[in-house]
Design a protein around this motif. Sequence first.
Motif, PDB file in Angstrom:
ATOM      1  N   LEU A  18      15.551  -5.133  63.717  1.00  0.00           N
ATOM      2  CA  LEU A  18      14.290  -4.330  64.584  1.00  0.00           C
ATOM      3  C   LEU A  18      14.709  -3.009  64.602  1.00  0.00           C
ATOM      4  CD1 LEU A  18      11.360  -4.230  64.821  1.00  0.00           C
ATOM      5  CD2 LEU A  18      11.793  -5.056  67.281  1.00  0.00           C
ATOM      6  N   ALA A  19      15.821  -2.855  65.312  1.00  0.00           N
ATOM      7  CA  ALA A  19      16.197  -1.600  65.813  1.00  0.00           C
ATOM      8  C   ALA A  19      16.434  -0.419  64.575  1.00  0.00           C
ATOM      9  CB  ALA A  19      17.206  -1.605  66.846  1.00  0.00           C
ATOM     10  N   LEU A  20      17.358  -1.261  63.770  1.00  0.00           N
ATOM     11  CA  LEU A  20      17.623  -0.442  62.533  1.00  0.00           C
ATOM     12  C   LEU A  20      16.433   0.006  61.699  1.00  0.00           C
ATOM     13  CD1 LEU A  20      20.697  -2.091  61.308  1.00  0.00           C
ATOM     14  CD2 LEU A  20      20.596  -0.021  62.318  1.00  0.00           C
ATOM     15  N   PHE A  21      15.406  -0.916  61.544  1.00  0.00           N
ATOM     16  CA  PHE A  21      14.362  -0.520  60.735  1.00  0.00           C
ATOM     17  C   PHE A  21      13.366   0.548  61.292  1.00  0.00           C
ATOM     18  CE2 PHE A  21       9.675  -1.331  60.345  1.00  0.00           C
ATOM     19  CZ  PHE A  21       9.336  -0.983  59.236  1.00  0.00           C
ATOM     20  N   VAL A  22      13.305   0.415  62.713  1.00  0.00           N
ATOM     21  CA  VAL A  22      12.562   1.583  63.232  1.00  0.00           C
ATOM     22  C   VAL A  22      13.163   2.793  63.363  1.00  0.00           C
ATOM     23  CG1 VAL A  22      11.516   2.233  65.588  1.00  0.00           C
ATOM     24  CG2 VAL A  22      11.276   0.040  64.941  1.00  0.00           C
ATOM     25  N   GLY A  23      14.503   3.043  63.657  1.00  0.00           N
ATOM     26  CA  GLY A  23      15.350   3.989  63.394  1.00  0.00           C
ATOM     27  C   GLY A  23      15.490   4.632  62.123  1.00  0.00           C
ATOM     28  N   PHE A  44      16.761  13.328  73.128  1.00  0.00           N
ATOM     29  CA  PHE A  44      15.288  12.848  73.146  1.00  0.00           C
ATOM     30  C   PHE A  44      15.523  11.301  72.916  1.00  0.00           C
ATOM     31  CE2 PHE A  44      11.456  11.741  71.150  1.00  0.00           C
ATOM     32  CZ  PHE A  44      10.603  11.923  72.177  1.00  0.00           C
ATOM     33  N   ALA A  45      16.262  10.894  71.807  1.00  0.00           N
ATOM     34  CA  ALA A  45      16.057   9.470  71.472  1.00  0.00           C
ATOM     35  C   ALA A  45      16.950   8.715  72.516  1.00  0.00           C
ATOM     36  CB  ALA A  45      17.033   9.169  70.064  1.00  0.00           C
ATOM     37  N   ILE A  46      17.822   9.111  73.229  1.00  0.00           N
ATOM     38  CA  ILE A  46      18.598   8.093  73.920  1.00  0.00           C
ATOM     39  C   ILE A  46      17.611   8.240  75.483  1.00  0.00           C
ATOM     40  CG2 ILE A  46      20.475   8.377  75.791  1.00  0.00           C
ATOM     41  CD1 ILE A  46      21.901   9.804  73.510  1.00  0.00           C
ATOM     42  N   SER A  48      14.541   8.506  75.516  1.00  0.00           N
ATOM     43  CA  SER A  48      13.323   7.433  75.245  1.00  0.00           C
ATOM     44  C   SER A  48      13.652   6.204  75.312  1.00  0.00           C
ATOM     45  CB  SER A  48      12.891   7.804  73.781  1.00  0.00           C
ATOM     46  OG  SER A  48      12.289   9.135  73.602  1.00  0.00           O
ATOM     47  N   VAL A  49      14.954   5.719  75.011  1.00  0.00           N
ATOM     48  CA  VAL A  49      15.388   4.394  74.825  1.00  0.00           C
ATOM     49  C   VAL A  49      15.379   3.950  76.355  1.00  0.00           C
ATOM     50  CG1 VAL A  49      17.148   2.993  74.539  1.00  0.00           C
ATOM     51  CG2 VAL A  49      16.389   4.239  72.736  1.00  0.00           C
ATOM     52  N   ILE A  50      15.906   4.871  77.345  1.00  0.00           N
ATOM     53  CA  ILE A  50      16.229   4.282  78.599  1.00  0.00           C
ATOM     54  C   ILE A  50      14.809   4.492  79.558  1.00  0.00           C
ATOM     55  CG2 ILE A  50      17.064   5.239  80.836  1.00  0.00           C
ATOM     56  CD1 ILE A  50      19.175   6.750  79.163  1.00  0.00           C
ATOM     57  N   ILE A  51      13.839   5.162  79.076  1.00  0.00           N
ATOM     58  CA  ILE A  51      12.497   5.197  79.511  1.00  0.00           C
ATOM     59  C   ILE A  51      11.851   3.848  78.958  1.00  0.00           C
ATOM     60  CG2 ILE A  51      10.115   6.298  79.578  1.00  0.00           C
ATOM     61  CD1 ILE A  51      11.638   8.848  79.497  1.00  0.00           C
ATOM     62  N   GLY A  52      11.902   3.466  77.838  1.00  0.00           N
ATOM     63  CA  GLY A  52      11.602   2.328  77.279  1.00  0.00           C
ATOM     64  C   GLY A  52      12.218   0.999  77.940  1.00  0.00           C
ATOM     65  N   VAL A  53      13.347   0.988  78.198  1.00  0.00           N
ATOM     66  CA  VAL A  53      13.942  -0.245  78.679  1.00  0.00           C
ATOM     67  C   VAL A  53      13.278  -0.217  80.350  1.00  0.00           C
ATOM     68  CG1 VAL A  53      15.899  -1.288  80.030  1.00  0.00           C
ATOM     69  CG2 VAL A  53      15.931  -0.135  77.829  1.00  0.00           C
ATOM     70  N   PHE A  54      12.955   0.740  80.922  1.00  0.00           N
ATOM     71  CA  PHE A  54      12.728   0.595  82.263  1.00  0.00           C
ATOM     72  C   PHE A  54      10.975   0.432  82.259  1.00  0.00           C
ATOM     73  CE2 PHE A  54      16.247   2.705  83.658  1.00  0.00           C
ATOM     74  CZ  PHE A  54      16.511   2.249  85.168  1.00  0.00           C
ATOM     75  N   ILE A  55      10.222   1.050  81.384  1.00  0.00           N
ATOM     76  CA  ILE A  55       8.827   0.744  81.268  1.00  0.00           C
ATOM     77  C   ILE A  55       8.542  -0.710  80.863  1.00  0.00           C
ATOM     78  CG2 ILE A  55       6.890   1.173  79.873  1.00  0.00           C
ATOM     79  CD1 ILE A  55       7.478   4.046  79.784  1.00  0.00           C
ATOM     80  N   ILE A 159       9.423   4.507  69.863  1.00  0.00           N
ATOM     81  CA  ILE A 159      10.693   4.175  70.492  1.00  0.00           C
ATOM     82  C   ILE A 159      10.517   3.097  71.769  1.00  0.00           C
ATOM     83  CG2 ILE A 159      13.025   4.742  71.838  1.00  0.00           C
ATOM     84  CD1 ILE A 159      12.943   7.317  70.145  1.00  0.00           C
ATOM     85  N   VAL A 160       9.521   3.543  72.601  1.00  0.00           N
ATOM     86  CA  VAL A 160       9.304   2.852  73.858  1.00  0.00           C
ATOM     87  C   VAL A 160       8.548   1.265  73.496  1.00  0.00           C
ATOM     88  CG1 VAL A 160       7.856   2.461  75.832  1.00  0.00           C
ATOM     89  CG2 VAL A 160       9.007   4.604  75.478  1.00  0.00           C
ATOM     90  N   ALA A 161       7.718   1.217  72.235  1.00  0.00           N
ATOM     91  CA  ALA A 161       7.295   0.210  71.999  1.00  0.00           C
ATOM     92  C   ALA A 161       8.231  -0.836  71.126  1.00  0.00           C
ATOM     93  CB  ALA A 161       5.900   0.476  71.206  1.00  0.00           C
ATOM     94  N   SER A 162       9.315  -0.102  70.619  1.00  0.00           N
ATOM     95  CA  SER A 162      10.241  -0.808  69.730  1.00  0.00           C
ATOM     96  C   SER A 162      11.161  -1.596  70.662  1.00  0.00           C
ATOM     97  CB  SER A 162      11.089   0.114  68.938  1.00  0.00           C
ATOM     98  OG  SER A 162      10.139   0.668  67.915  1.00  0.00           O
ATOM     99  N   ILE A 163      11.535  -1.033  71.751  1.00  0.00           N
ATOM    100  CA  ILE A 163      12.418  -1.454  72.868  1.00  0.00           C
ATOM    101  C   ILE A 163      11.551  -2.721  73.412  1.00  0.00           C
ATOM    102  CG2 ILE A 163      13.227  -1.128  75.263  1.00  0.00           C
ATOM    103  CD1 ILE A 163      15.070   0.261  72.988  1.00  0.00           C
TER     104      ILE A 163
END
Length: 367
Positions: A18-23, A44-46, A48-55, A159-163
């Motif tokens: 899933l991560a590869l598909f989105v990326g 920005f991507a990094i 966004s991933v960190i924010i996505g994990v926390f959210i 990115i947030v939704a993918s996480i």
Amino acid sequence: MKKEDAASLIVYAVMIGLALFVGLGIIRPVFAANASVGGNQYAFAIISVIIGVFINAILLEVGHILGGLIGKYRIHSVNIFGFCFHKKSGKTHFAFRMFDGLTGETKFLPKSEKSNPRPATLLPVLLYLIELVAAIILYALISTNVDVDLVWLSIGAIIVASIGGMMTLYNIVPFKLDAITDGYRLTLFAKKINIIAYNELMLAENGDEPFTPRIFEEITDFTAEVNLISVYRNIKEKKFAEAETILTNIIANEAKTSNSTHNRAIAQLLFLKIMNEPLEDAKAYYATIPTSIHRFIANDLSMPSLRAYVLIAGLMDDAQGEIMYCLDRKKKAIKYTAPGIAEIENSLFKEALDKVKVAHPDWKLEQ
């Protein structure tokens, strides 16, 4: 390979896919179309991933809280990445605690026998679906906008939704993975006896008042966990025969429990045999245990396995280095232990270590 291990590998493989598909399929083309800001894309991507994990970690526990309230529970504690807010005697306290979950854990206290944990397993999925729909709408509305800032906002939302998608996937699979998932709980809650056992387990582990749960004859993961509380009580009261009877019933129902529950019950029984029976008899029992379970006990980060392995290493294998290995891991293992059980576990671990010290007075073994 056990089904739990196979399921974990499959889930992680799907999450990576899933991560590869989105990326590669969504994010890279948009970044390529905005090459003028290329220097900031990776940062920005990094971020966004960190924010996505926390959210998504917060949304997951919010879903548990709302579901628990709908299911008629009182919230005992909420733990996100070890930051735990818990109630004791009606007051809210803060502490750093370990958790049994991907990013956190919420514990409940049932208000009545009618308290139902199913909503708490389903609400996180509903919240994620709302998040996903919002991200897709945002992406569709502004992904082609010439305003670079808005394009980045849409990509951030994806990115947030993918996480969130990867975390939700992990959480809804109907298997016990590295941590207990909501999907696994939901399959257990299909049987009423598991709901009863779950509620009794919550009261026994988290209630302010002492609670003595029943002993279940029908064995599942939840009833086994409840029965193990009675095992601790019997061990504390030196009623070893009663404790062995309960453990033997759990072990005999291997097909009805998870791999870890079954193996830890064997570790508990092995501990009792080494502590209370002639060593040769304990060795004979240990020889009947499959080598796969030997390896599990040696590597498992739980107090029952650690204290059993202390005795194995010290009295059967004469392996001082393995004892030191157990001592190093004990501090972490005790953090995963329910507060009401931790005191008993500390005492049992000390008894096991003292027995090894008697056999090897020249070994320097300090906790």
